[in-house]
Design an enzyme around this catalytic site. Structure first.
Site, short mmCIF file in Angstrom:
data_model
loop_
_atom_site.label_atom_id
_atom_site.label_comp_id
_atom_site.label_asym_id
_atom_site.label_seq_id
_atom_site.Cartn_x
_atom_site.Cartn_y
_atom_site.Cartn_z
NE ARG A 64 -0.54 -5.88 4.80
CZ ARG A 64 0.78 -7.52 4.01
NH1 ARG A 64 -0.15 -8.00 3.34
NH2 ARG A 64 1.67 -8.11 5.08
CD GLU B 168 -6.04 -10.76 4.58
OE1 GLU B 168 -6.28 -10.01 3.72
OE2 GLU B 168 -5.81 -11.41 5.12
CG HIS C 260 -3.78 -13.10 1.62
ND1 HIS C 260 -3.87 -12.24 2.96
CD2 HIS C 260 -2.31 -12.40 1.30
CE1 HIS C 260 -2.77 -11.32 2.57
NE2 HIS C 260 -2.05 -11.55 1.62
#
Length: 319
Positions: free
Chosen positions: A238, A267, A286
Site C-alpha cells: 500500500r 491513486e 498498481h
C-alpha cells in the site's frame, strides 16, 4: 436478490460475470465516483449484496443501505470498508486473501530486477542508437548490481512474503523477516528478527503488510535512518505505508539507493507527487495484481464467496 458491482472496470473489459448473474439481479458499474458519497448511497440503497474493489464504504454509506447484508471486497486489503460499521449493522464482509500471491511475488522481483539490472533503461538506450555509437561490444549507463549474498528483509510474512522468500533463495539471497505478531513456527526460508534488526541488516527491504493505523507511514525519516546506506526499498502493498516526502529526501540524498513501488499514497498518482521528483524512483501503476490469470481467479473467488454466503456457509469472512 439484488446485487450491485460498484467498480468492475478492470474485470469487465475482458472477463465475464455471467456466473454472478445466475445468483441474482445484477447491476454492473464500471466505475463509481469515490468522492461522491451521495452517488454511492444511491447505487446501493436497495441492494442486498454489494461488491466493491476500491469504492469506499464508510459508516455513513453502510448505515444508509437498509437492505445491505453482504459486502464482497475484490481484493486482499479491506481498508475500503468500515469493518466496525459493517459489524454494527450485521453486514457480512469477505475478502480474497490469496488470489494474487504468485503474481505479486513475481512483480516484487520484477521491481527489484529493474532497479538492479536496469533492463528498461538499457533497452531504451539501445533503441535510441546509443549502443551503435560506442566502440566497444558492451556499455552500461548506470551501475548494475548482483543479488547473490545480499540480505532481503521482508516486513510482514504472509502468503506473498513467503513466496518472495522462496524467490530470494533462488537468487542466493539471505532472507530475514519481521512480523508484528511473531511467528511461532520454525521457518527454513527466513530468519525472524526484530524490526530494528531488519532495518539495520537488510540490503533490500520489501513491504508486505496491510494498511492499518499502525502501519501508516511505517517508512519515514526515523526508520530510514536505521537502514543501511544504499538500501533498496520495494513496495507492492500500500502506498500509505511510506511517507513519500521522506523517501524523496532519502533518495535525493543517496541514503536510499532506489525505491521501486507499484503503489502510491494517492491513486492515480498526483502530477505533483514528490516521488516524481525523486532520483532512482521506479513507479508502476498498481498492476502487480493485474495479469489475466490473476484477475480471472479474483472473479471466480468473488463469485464463490457470494455463493458460499447465500448457501449459509460464508467463507473468507473478515468481520
Amino acid at each position: 436478490m439484488k446485487i450491485v458491482l460498484l467498480d468492475g472496470y478492470e474485470l469487465n473489459k475482458d472477463l465475464n460475470w455471467h456466473l454472478l448473474q445466475d445468483l441474482g439481479e445484477c447491476t454492473f458499474y464500471d466505475r463509481t465516483p469515490v468522492n461522491d458519497q451521495n452517488e454511492i448511497i444511491k447505487r446501493i440503497s436497495d441492494a442486498e449484496i454489494v461488491i466493491t474493489h476500491k469504492t469506499p464504504l464508510d459508516d455513513d454509506v453502510i448505515s444508509k443501505a437498509p437492505k445491505l447484508n453482504y459486502i464482497g471486497i475484490m481484493g486482499t486489503g479491506y481498508d475500503v470498508v468500515d469493518i466496525k460499521s459493517a459489524h454494527k449493522n450485521k453486514v457480512v464482509v469477505t475478502n480474497i486473501p490469496t488470489y494474487a500471491s504468485d503474481a505479486v511475488a513475481q512483480f516484487t522481483f520484477s521491481l527489484l530486477l529493474e532497479a538492479t539490472s536496469q533492463v528498461g533503461l538499457h533497452n531504451r538506450l539501445v533503441h535510441e542508437n546509443k549502443w551503435s555509437q560506442v566502440p566497444d561490444f558492451t556499455f552500461w549507463d548506470k551501475p548494475l548490481l548482483e543479488l547473490k549474498d545480499k540480505t532481503l528483509g521482508l516486513i510482514g510474512y504472509g502468503h506473498i512474503a513467503q513466496k518472495v522468500a522462496k524467490i530470494g533463495h533462488a537468487f542466493s539471497m539471505k532472507v530475514i523477516f519481521y512480523n508484528h505478531r511473531p511467528k511461532k513456527i520454525a521457518d527454513t526460508l527466513a530468519q525472524q528478527v526484530s524490526l530494528d534488526e531488519l532495518l539495520k541488516k537488510s540490503d533490500v527491504i520489501s513491504l508486505h503488510v496491510i494498511q492499518t493505523p499502525e502501519t501508516m507511514h511505517l517508512i519515514n525519516n526515523d526508520t530510514i535512518a536505521k537502514m543501511k546506506n544504499g538500501v533498496i526499498l520495494l513496495n507492492t502493498a500500500r502506498g500509505k505505508l511510506v511517507n513519500e516526502d521522506d523517501i524523496k529526501k532519502a533518495l535525493n540524498e543517496d541514503k536510499v539507493y532506489a525505491y521501486a513501488t507499484d503503489v502510491v499514497q494517492k491513486e492515480p498518482i498526483d502530477s505533483d507527487s514528490p516521488l516524481l521528483k525523486a532520483k532512482n524512483c521506479y513507479i508502476t501503476p498498481h498492476i502487480a495484481w493485474a495479469p489475466y490469470e490473476t484477475r480471472e481467479r479474483l472473479l471466480n473467488i468473488t463469485i464463490a464467496n457470494v455463493r458460499a454466503y447465500l448457501s449459509g456457509n460464508p467463507q473468507n469472512v473478515i468481520n
